[in-house]
Design a protein around this motif. Structure first.
Motif, PDB file in Angstrom:
ATOM      1  N   LEU A 160       0.533  -0.901   0.084  1.00 24.75           N
ATOM      2  CA  LEU A 160      -0.525  -0.029  -0.245  1.00 24.75           C
ATOM      3  C   LEU A 160       0.795   0.975   0.523  1.00 24.75           C
ATOM      4  O   LEU A 160       2.409   1.382   0.643  1.00 24.75           O
ATOM      5  N   PRO A 194      -4.251  -0.326  -2.321  1.00 22.37           N
ATOM      6  CA  PRO A 194      -4.667   0.927  -2.108  1.00 22.37           C
ATOM      7  C   PRO A 194      -3.684   2.407  -1.555  1.00 22.37           C
ATOM      8  O   PRO A 194      -2.700   1.596  -0.980  1.00 22.37           O
ATOM      9  N   ILE A 196      -3.724   5.716   0.960  1.00 23.49           N
ATOM     10  CA  ILE A 196      -4.523   6.097   2.574  1.00 23.49           C
ATOM     11  C   ILE A 196      -3.848   7.557   2.442  1.00 23.49           C
ATOM     12  O   ILE A 196      -2.167   7.272   2.577  1.00 23.49           O
ATOM     13  N   GLU A 218      -7.642   1.936  -4.721  1.00 24.71           N
ATOM     14  CA  GLU A 218      -8.723   1.642  -3.937  1.00 24.71           C
ATOM     15  C   GLU A 218      -7.934   3.353  -3.082  1.00 24.71           C
ATOM     16  O   GLU A 218      -6.850   3.459  -2.617  1.00 24.71           O
ATOM     17  N   GLU A 220      -8.436   5.356   0.421  1.00 30.32           N
ATOM     18  CA  GLU A 220      -8.644   6.301   2.150  1.00 30.32           C
ATOM     19  C   GLU A 220      -8.299   7.157   2.640  1.00 30.32           C
ATOM     20  O   GLU A 220      -7.260   7.300   2.542  1.00 30.32           O
ATOM     21  N   TYR A 245     -12.742   0.498  12.604  1.00 26.67           N
ATOM     22  CA  TYR A 245     -11.945  -0.576  12.801  1.00 26.67           C
ATOM     23  C   TYR A 245     -12.266  -0.752  14.641  1.00 26.67           C
ATOM     24  O   TYR A 245     -13.022   0.250  15.107  1.00 26.67           O
ATOM     25  N   ALA A 269      -3.593   2.058   8.329  1.00 23.72           N
ATOM     26  CA  ALA A 269      -2.498   1.107   7.080  1.00 23.72           C
ATOM     27  C   ALA A 269      -2.633   0.147   7.963  1.00 23.72           C
ATOM     28  O   ALA A 269      -2.719  -1.433   7.307  1.00 23.72           O
ATOM     29  N   HIS A 271      -4.427  -1.425   9.796  1.00 28.87           N
ATOM     30  CA  HIS A 271      -5.243  -2.641   9.769  1.00 28.87           C
ATOM     31  C   HIS A 271      -5.400  -2.902   8.761  1.00 28.87           C
ATOM     32  O   HIS A 271      -6.040  -4.250   8.222  1.00 28.87           O
ATOM     33  N   ARG A 272      -5.081  -2.433   7.271  1.00 29.86           N
ATOM     34  CA  ARG A 272      -5.056  -3.242   6.161  1.00 29.86           C
ATOM     35  C   ARG A 272      -4.314  -3.707   6.061  1.00 29.86           C
ATOM     36  O   ARG A 272      -3.658  -5.585   5.345  1.00 29.86           O
ATOM     37  N   SER A 275      -3.755  -8.963   7.325  1.00 29.73           N
ATOM     38  CA  SER A 275      -4.163 -10.235   6.901  1.00 29.73           C
ATOM     39  C   SER A 275      -2.574 -10.490   6.061  1.00 29.73           C
ATOM     40  O   SER A 275      -2.738 -12.131   5.783  1.00 29.73           O
TER      41      SER A 275
END
Length: 434
Positions: A160, A194, A196, A218, A220, A245, A269, A271-272, A275
Motif C-alpha cells: 500500500l 490501496p 491512504i 482504492e 482511503e 475498525y 494502514a 488494519h489493512r 491479513s
C-alpha cells in the motif's frame, strides 16, 4: 576502507544536485538483483509527517514480530539511522557489507560510461541491499524529495501507499501550487495498491483521488475532523479516530497534536496489513505506545524541546502545539536552510506574546544554511523593538546561552531544520555514531 572513511566518502557525494532519471536508478537496482522487491513494502510520501508515519508503522510491525526494515531521511547524527532493522540503526558491519556491494556495482557502471548515483540514489541502494542481506520481512520506505521521480519510486508493487499532509515546499522542483505538489507525491500510487491519504488539504484531495482512480487503486481518506483528542498531558496524547475498525483509542508518546493525524494514517494502514502479517489489536496499541522518533517535539532536557519544524506548514503545527503547552513567553532558538519559504516561516514564528527572546544561529557545514547575519537583519528589523533578538554563530554555543538565560519553569524551544536538531543532539545530547 574503514567505516569512518566510507561514510566520509558517501557524504562527499553532492546532495543537492540534478537527479538521475528513474531509468538510471532501475538499472542500478537491476544490477544489484532488485533488492527493493525482495520483501513487501509500504511506500510513504508527503510534505510533513511522513517520517513519523514510517516510525509508527515500523514500531507496530516490530512489536508484532515482523522483521522490519525502515528507510528514512535525513539522519540526525549517524548515517546508519537511515537504515533501521526492528527500530534499531544497522550495525557498522551490516552497513559496510551492503555498501561494498553497491560500490563494486557503481564502479562497473562508471567503467561502462554510466553516471555515478546521486547521494540519495546511492544510500537508497545501500539500504535495499542491506535489507535483502538481513532478510527483512517488510520494508517501510520513506520517499526523499517528491515522489513521482524519487529514487524510491522504483518499487513496483508496494502493499500500500500513504500520502501525508501536502504543503508548498521545494517549489522550484515540485511546482508552485498545492495541486502540482500533490501530483508529484501521488506519483507513488501503484495499480491495485490501496492509498491512504491525509485529507487536511482540500486542494490536494481531488488530485490524489484522480491519480488513484487512474491506477485502479482504492483510496482511503483520513479526516482530521474525525480525530478526538482525549488526553494531552504534555508528554503523551490519547486520541480516538472514528472508523470501522476495532482499535480506535490510541496513546502516542508525543505532546504535539499534529502527530494524531500521522498516527491515524498509520492506524488505517496497519488494519489493512493484518491479513499480511500477525498484527493484533494489542500489538497495535503497544507499537504506538513504544514509538520513538527523535527531533519531533522531543524533550532534550526538562522544559527544553527540539522540533524539526522546517517549513511553513511545520511551523504552523509547531505554534499550535506551543499554544497548548504554555501560556508564558518562551525562548526560541532557531535556524533553517534556504528554499523553505524562510521569510514566511519567520513571519509566522514572530507572533506577539509567544517569545521572550529569539536566539538565532547558523547550521554548520551545510551549503544551504541560512546565514545567521541574514536571519538577524530580518528578525531584528521586524521585531527588534518588541523582542530581544540575539545572533550566535555556533548552534551549540547558542544552546548553552539559551540554557543560561532560561528561567526556572520557562520553556525553551529549539526549532527549524532537522540538520540543526541533529547538530544539537550530537553535541549536547551525547549521541555518537558508535
Amino acid at each position: 576502507m574503514t567505516y569512518e572513511e566510507t561514510v566520509a566518502k558517501i557524504l562527499d557525494i553532492p546532495r543537492f544536485t540534478t537527479k538521475n532519471s528513474l531509468s538510471h536508478t532501475r538499472e542500478l537496482m537491476k544490477r544489484l538483483g532488485n533488492p527493493q522487491d525482495q520483501a513487501p513494502s509500504i511506500h510513504v510520501a508527503g510534505s510533513n509527517g511522513k517520517g513519523s508515519v514510517c516510525a509508527f508503522l515500523s514500531s507496530i510491525l516490530t512489536v508484532s514480530g515482523v522483521r522490519t526494515g525502515l528507510f528514512t531521511s535525513p539522519h540526525l547524527v549517524s548515517l546508519r539511522e537511515r537504515f533501521c532493522i526492528n527500530g534499531e540503526p544497522c550495525t557498522r558491519e551490516q552497513f559496510l557489507r551492503a555498501e561494498e556491494v553497491v560500490k563494486r556495482t557503481v564502479m562497473q557502471m562508471q567503467k561502462e560510461g554510466l553516471s555515478h548515483p546521486t547521494f540519495f540514489e546511492y544510500i537508497f541502494a545501500v539500504g535495499m541491499v542491506l535489507f535483502a542481506q538481513e532478510k527483512v520481512e517488510c520494508i517501510v520506505l520513506e520517499t526523499g524529495l517528491g515522489g513521482r521521480l524519487d529514487a524510491t519510486n522504483v518499487v513496483a508493487h508496494p502493499l500500500l501507499t500513504i500520502i501525508t499532509s501536502i504543503s508548498l515546499e521545494h517549489t522550484e522542483i515540485l511546482g508552485d501550487t498545492i495541486e502540482a505538489i500533490a501530483g508529484e507525491k501521488a506519483g507513488i500510487i501503484k495499480p491495485g495498491a490501496p492509498v491512504i491519504f491525509d485529507g487536511s488539504e482540500p486542494l490536494a484531495e481531488p488530485v490524489i483521488l484522480e491519480a488513484a482512480k487512474a491506477k485502479g487503486a482504492e483510496a482511503e481518506k483520513i479526516s482530521p475532523n474525525k480525530i478526538n483528542i482525549l488526553l494531552n498531558d504534555g508528554k503523551h496524547i490519547d486520541f480516538s479516530y472514528e472508523s470501522r475498525y476495532d482499535v480506535t483509542r490510541i496513546s502516542i508518546p508525543f505532546p504535539a497534536e499534529y502527530q494524531a493525524i500521522n498516527a491515524a494514517l498509520a492506524l488505517a494502514a496497519v488494519h489493512r496489513l493484518m491479513s499480511n502479517f500477525p498484527i493484533t489489536d494489542e500489538s497495535i496499541r503497544e507499537g504506538f505506545r513504544s514509538t520513538i522518533w527523535p527531533g519531533r517535539m522531543e524533550e532534550l532536557y526538562p522544559d527544553v524541546y527540539l522540533d524539526g519544524a522546517h517549513n511553513v506548514s511545520g511551523v504552523e503545527a509547531f505554534l499550535k502545539t506551543v499554544g497548548r503547552m504554555t501560556r508564558e513567553p518562551s525562548i526560541l532558538l532557531f535556524s533553517m536552510v534556504q528554499g523553505k519559504r524562510e521569510q514566511e516561516a519567520l513571519d509566522l514564528l514572530l507572533c506577539e506574546g509567544c517569545w521572550e527572546e529569539f536566539i538565532l544561529t547558523e547550521i554548520s557545514d551545510n551549503e544551504r544554511a541560512l546565514p545567521v547575519s541574514a536571519l538577524y537583519r530580518y528578525v531584528a528589523g521586524q521585531w527588534g523593538k518588541k523582542i530581544k533578538v540575539t545572533a550566535i554563530q555556533k548552534p551549540t554555543e547558542a544552546l548553552r546561552e539559551a540554557l543560561n538565560r532560561k528561567k526556572p519553569g520557562q520553556k525553551l524551544f529549539c526549532v527549524g531544520s532537522l540538520y540543526l536538531i541533529g547538530e544539537l543532539k550530537k553535541e549536547e545530547g551525547g549521541y555518537t555514531d558508535d
